[in-house]
Design a protein around this motif. Structure first.
Motif, PDB file in Angstrom:
ATOM      1  N   UNK A 610       0.823  -1.205   0.000  1.00 20.25           N
ATOM      2  CA  UNK A 610       0.000   0.000   0.000  1.00 20.25           C
ATOM      3  C   UNK A 610       0.854   1.250   0.000  1.00 20.25           C
ATOM      4  N   UNK A 611       1.972   1.231   0.697  1.00 19.63           N
ATOM      5  CA  UNK A 611       2.782   2.437   0.868  1.00 19.63           C
ATOM      6  C   UNK A 611       4.032   2.460  -0.012  1.00 19.63           C
ATOM      7  N   UNK A 612       4.570   1.270  -0.291  1.00 16.56           N
ATOM      8  CA  UNK A 612       5.807   1.218  -1.082  1.00 16.56           C
ATOM      9  C   UNK A 612       5.923  -0.154  -1.719  1.00 16.56           C
ATOM     10  N   UNK A 613       5.260  -0.359  -2.872  1.00 14.08           N
ATOM     11  CA  UNK A 613       5.214  -1.693  -3.476  1.00 14.08           C
ATOM     12  C   UNK A 613       6.593  -2.211  -3.870  1.00 14.08           C
ATOM     13  N   UNK A 614       7.546  -1.287  -4.115  1.00 13.74           N
ATOM     14  CA  UNK A 614       8.866  -1.737  -4.515  1.00 13.74           C
ATOM     15  C   UNK A 614       9.647  -2.370  -3.360  1.00 13.74           C
ATOM     16  N   UNK A 615       9.121  -2.236  -2.134  1.00 11.14           N
ATOM     17  CA  UNK A 615       9.807  -2.810  -0.972  1.00 11.14           C
ATOM     18  C   UNK A 615       9.278  -4.196  -0.605  1.00 11.14           C
ATOM     19  N   UNK A 616       8.198  -4.662  -1.272  1.00  9.59           N
ATOM     20  CA  UNK A 616       7.532  -5.912  -0.854  1.00  9.59           C
ATOM     21  C   UNK A 616       8.496  -7.084  -0.841  1.00  9.59           C
ATOM     22  N   UNK A 617       9.163  -7.310  -1.961  1.00  5.95           N
ATOM     23  CA  UNK A 617      10.030  -8.481  -2.039  1.00  5.95           C
ATOM     24  C   UNK A 617      11.167  -8.394  -1.038  1.00  5.95           C
ATOM     25  N   UNK A 618      11.731  -7.207  -0.889  1.00  2.00           N
ATOM     26  CA  UNK A 618      12.845  -7.050   0.052  1.00  2.00           C
ATOM     27  C   UNK A 618      12.390  -7.327   1.486  1.00  2.00           C
ATOM     28  N   UNK A 619      11.218  -6.803   1.860  1.00  5.13           N
ATOM     29  CA  UNK A 619      10.725  -6.990   3.230  1.00  5.13           C
ATOM     30  C   UNK A 619      10.388  -8.457   3.485  1.00  5.13           C
ATOM     31  N   UNK A 620       9.630  -9.084   2.575  1.00  3.77           N
ATOM     32  CA  UNK A 620       9.203 -10.470   2.797  1.00  3.77           C
ATOM     33  C   UNK A 620      10.366 -11.442   2.686  1.00  3.77           C
ATOM     34  N   UNK A 621      11.307 -11.131   1.809  1.00  6.71           N
ATOM     35  CA  UNK A 621      12.489 -12.002   1.724  1.00  6.71           C
ATOM     36  C   UNK A 621      13.276 -11.954   3.027  1.00  6.71           C
ATOM     37  N   UNK A 622      13.433 -10.779   3.585  1.00 11.15           N
ATOM     38  CA  UNK A 622      14.167 -10.644   4.840  1.00 11.15           C
ATOM     39  C   UNK A 622      13.424 -11.353   5.971  1.00 11.15           C
ATOM     40  N   UNK A 657       7.890 -23.315   3.499  1.00  9.97           N
ATOM     41  CA  UNK A 657       8.939 -23.022   2.511  1.00  9.97           C
ATOM     42  C   UNK A 657       8.347 -22.902   1.118  1.00  9.97           C
ATOM     43  N   UNK A 658       7.395 -23.831   0.768  1.00  9.16           N
ATOM     44  CA  UNK A 658       6.773 -23.765  -0.555  1.00  9.16           C
ATOM     45  C   UNK A 658       5.917 -22.503  -0.717  1.00  9.16           C
ATOM     46  N   UNK A 659       5.218 -22.140   0.369  1.00  9.26           N
ATOM     47  CA  UNK A 659       4.347 -20.962   0.297  1.00  9.26           C
ATOM     48  C   UNK A 659       5.153 -19.690   0.069  1.00  9.26           C
ATOM     49  N   UNK A 660       6.338 -19.639   0.673  1.00 10.34           N
ATOM     50  CA  UNK A 660       7.191 -18.443   0.547  1.00 10.34           C
ATOM     51  C   UNK A 660       8.213 -18.572  -0.577  1.00 10.34           C
ATOM     52  N   UNK A 661       7.982 -19.519  -1.479  1.00  2.00           N
ATOM     53  CA  UNK A 661       8.922 -19.755  -2.569  1.00  2.00           C
ATOM     54  C   UNK A 661       9.210 -18.499  -3.410  1.00  2.00           C
ATOM     55  N   UNK A 662       8.206 -17.604  -3.685  1.00  2.00           N
ATOM     56  CA  UNK A 662       8.502 -16.403  -4.485  1.00  2.00           C
ATOM     57  C   UNK A 662       9.564 -15.488  -3.858  1.00  2.00           C
ATOM     58  N   UNK A 663       9.774 -15.619  -2.558  1.00  7.61           N
ATOM     59  CA  UNK A 663      10.741 -14.763  -1.879  1.00  7.61           C
ATOM     60  C   UNK A 663      11.989 -15.534  -1.465  1.00  7.61           C
ATOM     61  N   UNK A 664      12.147 -16.686  -2.077  1.00  7.02           N
ATOM     62  CA  UNK A 664      13.260 -17.570  -1.712  1.00  7.02           C
ATOM     63  C   UNK A 664      14.583 -17.016  -2.239  1.00  7.02           C
TER      64      UNK A 664
END
Length: 724
Positions: A610-622, A657-664
């Motif tokens: 909602x606030x910064x879509x470009x941060x999604x992958x970085x936040x969820x990966x971390x 692990x499978x559910x979070x595969x996009x951020x693996x």
């Protein structure tokens, strides 16, 4: 000779009768004179007549003498009257000169003086009636000279007027030269101008000091507690688009008084530098080429006077300009021939001024600095176009260079401080901070460009790469202002906002703002290099370091805040939920704590996108990395796992692990491998080889359970597959 005799003979023959008649007459006259005793001895018988004539003359003198005398006098009077009438203007010249003084008709005085001088020269030559009147003319000319001397005094008094136009004074001096002034009017005028300029500058500076002392102390913006006040000024000035409105808003600021007074003084000093000095030089030049002047006076003396007065005027101007920003006295040249004005210069050099308010809004400083630079630059260019002495030229250039550095430095100080307060501007609209930052930086770079370009013509040999104002003020301030803004954002995110007030949202906003600022900063730096004509690329190390540190602070704070509850859920589900990892019950489902973990990530995903879509992958990966590490920590704390317990652990680990595969990533994969290793070690601790007694059917049952769980939670966790 024979021819001449022949002519004579012919003449006698032709006039023979006349010659005979003449001879007879002469003979008769001689006979008559002898008979009447008319001889030389008797004075030819004239004695009687002589006495009679003398008596007649005596009587005539007695009767007609007075008449003849009066007639002679009348003739002389008529002659004198004719002369007086003819040279009436000359004899009236002494009184005419006095009359011309009353009406300031100096052109008529010059005309009659020239005419009278011509008559005197004619009289001196001794030709004509003028030569005969020389004695009279000499007496009149003495009176004329006395009257002309009074004309000189009258015109010289006009030269004392410092406000008269230079063309008018030039005409006055021309009158003096034509009236044969014994005193050099050019030198007199220059000395008067010298005195007036010295007194004028000293008086103007004293009035400036009195103005400053009469004002209330200006409020400055220097402490962190005053950042809000600074931000309010920024809001006001940034929201003012029209030039007239901006100027009006600037002049209403309490701290603008000193700047306005300083600008007024700069205009006065610029008038002296750019108008008075060049006018005086052009004034001198026209008389250096004036034959009439050069015949009467020594032009080299004029040059000496010009050199002295310009050095002293420039020295006084240098002191006045320097005093605007510095308290220390200016170093003055040692002089053995100090004029009466040198004491005025030395006294002004020792005057003390209240400290200049350097820490003010950069827009205010930039506005007034630009006007000052424009005034003084044009003035110095005009002054340097004329023949100043080497010392005066050097001093003028030096003081201008210092003045230029001072105003740029003051502006840059305000620039940095305003950048630190910018995060409070238009609170709480954090989303527009990058735009505010960019607008602010662009305005400040534009002001710098104006200051540099306005003053460049005065210092044509100064290149941007060697310009102290750019190297020591502009470039450091560009970097420091960016860092100061980042400090302000940091203060806003980590100090002002508590968790209860939505601190996590502000952390996301801060990270988003920081990312946008990174991109904009690169463009701003390129714009800075272009506008200031820098040939070398700026070093971004300091800014990059600040961005990296601040990014780490924001991101770590955000992740730390988001992971607190997730960590508690992991620990509870694995260690404190009461589940028996040594159970012999076949796994039937994924336990709820796994869904709680994933739902927490869904919330994080929603807030971040909602606030910064470009941060999604970085936040969820971390967060995925931390989840894997926490799983490893927890499973390492389990002493033993049964076969069924190991299968349950595998079911839950595999599902998350499978559910979070996009951020693996590689780190997550290796960490989960280590988690599996810990589960195997726990199973082995019960005396069984790691997973060797697990049947293929049991593994297929696990896969079915995972597939079923993924199917039923497909909608819930769809967000994890929407973005890579």
């Amino acid at each position: 000779m024979g021819e001449k005799r022949g002519d004579l003979k012919l003449l006698v023959q032709s006039n023979f009768n006349a010659f005979v008649g003449a001879k007879n007459t002469v003979d008769e006259l001689q006979q008559e004179m002898r008979s009447n005793s008319i001889t030389e001895e008797t004075e030819y018988s004239t004695q009687a007549y002589e006495k009679t004539l003398m008596d007649a003359i005596e009587q005539a003198n007695i009767v007609f003498g007075p008449i003849m005398e009066r007639t002679s006098r009348s003739e002389k009077i008529r002659t004198t009257l004719n002369i007086v009438e003819r040279y009436k203007f000359f004899f009236n010249l002494p009184s005419s000169m006095l009359e011309y003084i009353k009406n300031s008709k100096y052109d008529l005085a010059v005309r009659d003086y020239k005419k009278g001088r011509h008559l005197m020269k004619s009289a001196a030559s001794g030709t004509g009636s003028e030569g005969a009147l020389r004695s009279l003319f000499d007496k009149v000319w003495v009176a004329v000279q006395i009257s002309v001397g009074k004309v000189h005094e009258s015109i010289f008094s006009k030269l004392d007027n410092p406000w008269a136009e230079i063309d008018i004074q030039t005409k006055h001096i021309s009158y003096l030269l034509q009236l044969d002034s014994p005193n050099d009017p050019v030198v007199y005028f220059l000395q008067n101008q010298h005195k007036w300029v010295i007194e004028f500058v000293d008086r103007s500076f004293s009035e400036y000091v009195e103005t400053l002392l009469g004002e209330a102390p200006a409020e400055e913006f220097g402490t962190e507690q005053s950042l809000l006040k600074r931000a309010k000024v920024l809001d006001l000035l940034q929201s003012t688009d029209k030039a007239d409105s901006f100027v009006a808003a600037v002049e209403k600021q309490a701290f603008s008084g000193r700047w306005r007074a300083t600008l007024t003084l700069i205009k006065i000093l610029s008038e002296v530098i750019g108008k008075t000095i060049p006018e005086l030089f052009r004034f001198i030049e026209q008389f250096h080429s004036n034959d009439q002047y050069n015949k009467k006076f020594d032009s080299s003396r004029t040059e000496g006077v010009w050199s002295q007065i310009t050095e002293e005027i420039v020295a006084l101007l240098a002191i006045a300009i320097s005093k605007l920003f510095h308290a220390e006295p200016v170093s003055l040249p040692r002089r053995s021939d100090k004029s009466r004005h040198f004491n005025v210069i030395a006294a002004l050099n020792q005057k003390k001024l209240p400290p200049f308010p350097v820490d003010v809004c950069c827009y205010v400083a930039g506005h007034y600095a630009g006007l000052m630079a424009q005034e003084l630059s044009a003035a110095v260019i005009e002054a340097k176009a004329v023949a100043l002495s080497k010392h005066a030229r050097k001093l003028l250039t030096s003081v201008f260079s210092t003045f230029r550095t001072d105003i740029i430095s003051i502006f840059c100080d305000g620039w940095v401080q305003d950048s630190r307060a910018l995060f409070l501007s238009q609170d709480p609209q954090r989303a527009i901070l990058p735009n505010l930052f960019q607008d602010h930086q662009q305005k400040c770079i534009g002001i710098l460009q104006t200051l540099v370009q306005t003053t460049a013509a005065v210092l044509p040999d100064l290149r941007p790469e060697s310009d102290p104002a750019i190297l020591e003020c502009a470039i450091p301030s560009l970097i420091q202002s960016t860092q100061a803004f980042l400090d302000g954002v940091n203060y806003s995110i980590l100090v002002i906002h508590e968790p209860a007030e939505g601190k996590n949202d502000h952390l996301v906003a801060g990270l988003s703002c920081l990312q946008s600022i990174k991109e904009r900063t690169r463009k701003l730096l390129a714009d800075f290099e272009t506008k200031l004509a820098l040939s070398k690329r700026l070093n971004l190390t300091e800014i990059k370091t600040s961005e990296k540190v601040l990014d780490g602070v924001f991101f770590d704070s955000l992740i730390s805040a988001k992971f607190v509850s997730i960590r508690e859920t992991i620990h509870y589900g694995i260690l404190y939920s009461g589940f028996d990892w040594e159970t012999d019950v076949t796994p039937k489902e994924i336990r709820p704590y796994i869904y709680e973990i994933l739902m927490a990530l869904v919330v994080v995903h929603a807030e971040t996108i909602k606030m910064a879509d470009h941060l999604v992958k970085r936040v969820l990966t971390t967060l995925a990395e931390l989840i894997a590490q926490e799983f490893l920590i927890c499973f390492r704390k389990l002493d033993q796992l049964s076969k069924q317990g190991a299968l349950q652990a595998t079911l839950e680990i595999e599902f998350i692990e499978q559910t979070l595969q996009p951020f693996n990533n590689f780190k997550i994969t290796n960490t989960f491998k280590s988690v599996y290793g810990s589960v195997q070690q726990g199973h082995h601790a019960m005396g069984h080889p790691p997973f060797q007694n697990i049947q293929d059917k049991e593994l297929r049952d696990l896969e079915k359970l995972i597939a079923a769980a993924r199917h039923t939670t497909r909608t819930q966790f769809a967000c994890f597959t929407l973005r890579g």
